[in-house]
Design a protein around this motif. Structure first.
Motif, PDB file in Angstrom:
ATOM      1  N   UNK A  31      -6.379  -0.206  -5.934  1.00 25.78           N
ATOM      2  CA  UNK A  31      -4.807  -0.310  -6.259  1.00 25.78           C
ATOM      3  C   UNK A  31      -3.974   0.337  -5.165  1.00 25.78           C
ATOM      4  N   UNK A  32      -3.054  -0.456  -4.517  1.00 24.03           N
ATOM      5  CA  UNK A  32      -2.261  -0.047  -3.678  1.00 24.03           C
ATOM      6  C   UNK A  32      -1.430   1.042  -4.712  1.00 24.03           C
ATOM      7  N   UNK A  33      -1.040   2.417  -3.656  1.00 21.85           N
ATOM      8  CA  UNK A  33      -0.546   3.569  -4.314  1.00 21.85           C
ATOM      9  C   UNK A  33       0.447   4.164  -3.428  1.00 21.85           C
ATOM     10  N   UNK A  34       0.553   3.522  -1.997  1.00 20.95           N
ATOM     11  CA  UNK A  34       1.659   3.965  -1.234  1.00 20.95           C
ATOM     12  C   UNK A  34       1.890   3.164   0.112  1.00 20.95           C
ATOM     13  N   UNK A  35       2.952   3.296   0.592  1.00 24.12           N
ATOM     14  CA  UNK A  35       3.142   2.547   1.839  1.00 24.12           C
ATOM     15  C   UNK A  35       4.185   3.531   2.630  1.00 24.12           C
ATOM     16  N   UNK A  36       4.123   3.438   4.034  1.00 21.09           N
ATOM     17  CA  UNK A  36       4.935   4.256   4.838  1.00 21.09           C
ATOM     18  C   UNK A  36       5.205   3.312   6.192  1.00 21.09           C
ATOM     19  N   UNK A  37       6.373   3.427   6.641  1.00 26.12           N
ATOM     20  CA  UNK A  37       6.731   2.797   7.995  1.00 26.12           C
ATOM     21  C   UNK A  37       8.072   3.624   8.377  1.00 26.12           C
ATOM     22  N   UNK A  38       8.700   3.080   9.425  1.00 26.97           N
ATOM     23  CA  UNK A  38       9.878   3.472   9.925  1.00 26.97           C
ATOM     24  C   UNK A  38      10.877   2.457  10.087  1.00 26.97           C
ATOM     25  N   UNK A  39      12.186   2.759   9.917  1.00 29.49           N
ATOM     26  CA  UNK A  39      13.365   1.928  10.303  1.00 29.49           C
ATOM     27  C   UNK A  39      13.647   1.811  11.765  1.00 29.49           C
ATOM     28  N   UNK A  40      14.302   1.050  12.275  1.00 24.33           N
ATOM     29  CA  UNK A  40      14.833   0.825  13.650  1.00 24.33           C
ATOM     30  C   UNK A  40      15.346   2.107  14.136  1.00 24.33           C
ATOM     31  N   UNK A  41      15.743   2.757  13.420  1.00 29.46           N
ATOM     32  CA  UNK A  41      16.425   4.173  13.821  1.00 29.46           C
ATOM     33  C   UNK A  41      15.603   5.314  13.754  1.00 29.46           C
ATOM     34  N   UNK A  42      14.439   5.076  13.390  1.00 34.37           N
ATOM     35  CA  UNK A  42      13.514   6.223  13.180  1.00 34.37           C
ATOM     36  C   UNK A  42      13.323   6.658  11.794  1.00 34.37           C
TER      37      UNK A  42
END
Length: 199
Positions: free
Chosen positions: A179-190
């Protein structure tokens, strides 16, 4: 404003067994501040499963809305094969649509750059089923295949992590029950962008 790749992310399913009808919602946070929600709903069963994903985001600065996004994706599956997909992506009033349909031994995608044939076993990058990372992945916004395959690694507790780099840059984590429990990424401004379960 957020990285375009992040805005294409649809669908997570941490609280519902894969393939089972249900719904779950996540809040989307940017540098710890809530900017919207991501919801996925499943209906039907193994022979005909319908998955509907919706992302709604809004970023404000000094009281003014500087970014707004709404992305809706509908998938229909028969067993392990994608039968059709429709995607409508509205970013600050600019709408992009794509669709994919099964035809014979292939999938036919129609997107902003025209029509193309895809492998029959391809799956959309809508995140709700970790098993699909082993297949060719379709970007729902344009119906094209990702050029870079995700990398996979084990995480504590028996879970799995998938990292994507290239057109889409994100790290998704799944528990021992897939099961998906987390996701992380970054915005264009970091800025740090994360998903947080909502009950």
């Amino acid at each position: 404003m957020l990285r375009r790749a992040f805005l294409l992310l649809p669908a997570l399913l941490p609280a519902v067994a894969l393939g089972a009808p249900g719904a779950v919602r996540f809040r989307v946070l940017r540098d710890g501040k809530e900017i919207g929600a991501h919801q996925v709903r499943l209906s039907g069963g193994a022979q005909r499963l319908v998955v509907q994903s919706e992302i709604a985001l809004q970023v404000k600065l000094a009281g003014f809305t500087v970014f707004r996004l709404r992305h809706e994706i509908a998938e229909e599956w028969q067993g392990e094969r994608l039968l059709r997909l429709t995607s409508r992506h509205d970013r600050n009033g600019t709408v992009t649509e794509a669709r994919v349909i099964a035809e014979g031994n292939a999938l036919v995608a129609q997107g902003p750059e025209g029509a193309q044939r895809l492998p029959a076993n391809a799956a959309p990058l809508t995140w709700w089923n970790a098993a699909y990372f082993a297949r060719p992945l379709i970007r729902p916004i344009n119906g094209k295949l990702l050029t870079a395959a995700p990398s996979r690694s084990a995480i504590s507790g028996g879970g799995t992590q998938f990292s994507l780099n290239g057109e889409v840059e994100a790290v998704a984590r799944y528990d021992a029950e897939a099961r998906w429990v987390a996701l992380t990424t970054k915005g264009e401004d970091g800025s740090a962008v994360t998903y947080e379960p909502m009950g």
